[in-house]
Write a protein that holds these residues in place. Structure first.
Motif, short mmCIF file in Angstrom:
data_model
loop_
_atom_site.label_atom_id
_atom_site.label_comp_id
_atom_site.label_asym_id
_atom_site.label_seq_id
_atom_site.Cartn_x
_atom_site.Cartn_y
_atom_site.Cartn_z
N ALA A 125 0.84 -1.21 0.00
CA ALA A 125 0.00 0.00 0.00
C ALA A 125 0.87 1.26 0.00
N ASP A 126 0.40 2.29 -0.69
CA ASP A 126 1.05 3.59 -0.67
C ASP A 126 0.27 4.46 0.31
N CYS A 127 0.87 4.75 1.44
CA CYS A 127 0.16 5.44 2.52
C CYS A 127 0.30 6.96 2.47
N ARG A 128 0.93 7.50 1.44
CA ARG A 128 1.18 8.95 1.38
C ARG A 128 -0.11 9.78 1.44
N SER A 129 -1.12 9.42 0.65
CA SER A 129 -2.33 10.22 0.62
C SER A 129 -3.07 10.15 1.96
N ALA A 130 -3.07 8.99 2.59
CA ALA A 130 -3.71 8.86 3.91
C ALA A 130 -2.96 9.69 4.95
N LEU A 131 -1.64 9.69 4.90
CA LEU A 131 -0.85 10.48 5.84
C LEU A 131 -1.10 11.98 5.66
N HIS A 132 -1.18 12.43 4.42
CA HIS A 132 -1.47 13.85 4.17
C HIS A 132 -2.84 14.23 4.71
N ALA A 133 -3.83 13.38 4.49
CA ALA A 133 -5.18 13.67 4.96
C ALA A 133 -5.23 13.68 6.49
N LEU A 134 -4.59 12.70 7.13
CA LEU A 134 -4.56 12.66 8.59
C LEU A 134 -3.80 13.84 9.17
N ALA A 135 -2.67 14.17 8.58
CA ALA A 135 -1.86 15.28 9.09
C ALA A 135 -2.64 16.59 9.05
N THR A 179 7.34 4.22 8.12
CA THR A 179 8.61 4.78 7.66
C THR A 179 9.31 3.84 6.70
N GLN A 180 9.19 2.55 6.95
CA GLN A 180 9.80 1.58 6.03
C GLN A 180 9.10 1.61 4.67
N ALA A 181 7.76 1.73 4.68
CA ALA A 181 7.01 1.78 3.42
C ALA A 181 7.38 3.03 2.62
N LEU A 182 7.71 4.11 3.31
CA LEU A 182 8.08 5.36 2.64
C LEU A 182 9.56 5.45 2.31
N GLY A 183 10.33 4.48 2.80
CA GLY A 183 11.77 4.51 2.57
C GLY A 183 12.46 5.59 3.38
N VAL A 184 11.89 5.93 4.54
CA VAL A 184 12.41 6.97 5.40
C VAL A 184 12.97 6.33 6.67
N GLN A 185 14.06 6.89 7.16
CA GLN A 185 14.64 6.39 8.41
C GLN A 185 14.61 7.52 9.43
N LEU A 186 13.96 7.27 10.57
CA LEU A 186 13.91 8.25 11.66
C LEU A 186 14.79 7.74 12.80
N GLU A 187 15.77 8.53 13.14
CA GLU A 187 16.69 8.12 14.19
C GLU A 187 15.93 7.86 15.49
N GLY A 188 16.17 6.70 16.08
CA GLY A 188 15.55 6.34 17.35
C GLY A 188 14.22 5.62 17.23
N LEU A 189 13.60 5.63 16.05
CA LEU A 189 12.32 4.94 15.89
C LEU A 189 12.59 3.44 15.74
N ARG A 190 11.93 2.66 16.57
CA ARG A 190 12.08 1.21 16.52
C ARG A 190 10.79 0.58 17.04
N GLY A 191 10.63 -0.70 16.79
CA GLY A 191 9.48 -1.41 17.31
C GLY A 191 9.60 -1.57 18.81
N PHE A 192 8.46 -1.73 19.47
CA PHE A 192 8.47 -1.92 20.92
C PHE A 192 9.04 -3.31 21.21
N PRO A 193 10.01 -3.41 22.12
CA PRO A 193 10.64 -4.71 22.37
C PRO A 193 9.74 -5.65 23.18
#
Length: 90
Positions: free
Chosen positions: A26-36, A53-67
């Motif tokens: 899925a391409d979530c860009r349009s949903a993110l724009h609408a929600l934002a 972030t993975q779907a968008l190919g973006v890396q945010l420092e410190g963002l990780r899954g909950f352990p």
């Protein structure tokens, strides 16, 4: 999206927590724009998960899954979601 000050406010009497997952490919860009555009940081707060972030190919420092916390008592679920929407209300 600017900072969302509601996360620092006192805990509201009532709130809704909505969790969303992405469909594979899925391409979530349009949903993110609408929600934002609707999330003002007071009456609606948007949380973005690692899956987005993975779907968008973006890396945010410190963002990780909950352990997983295997020794937590009581057990704490670690269900991951792509988006979290919080709607606080008094």
């Amino acid at each position: 999206m600017p900072a969302q000050p509601a996360i620092f406010d006192p805990i509201p009497l009532h709130a809704r927590h909505l969790f969303f997952d992405l469909e594979p490919g899925a391409d979530c860009r349009s949903a993110l724009h609408a929600l934002a555009a609707q999330c003002d940081g007071h009456s609606a707060v948007l949380g973005i998960g690692l899956e987005v972030t993975q779907a968008l190919g973006v890396q945010l420092e410190g963002l990780r899954g909950f352990p997983v916390l295997p020794d937590a008592r009581p057990p704490i679920p670690t269900t991951q979601h792509a988006l979290w929407l919080w709607l606080p209300s008094n």
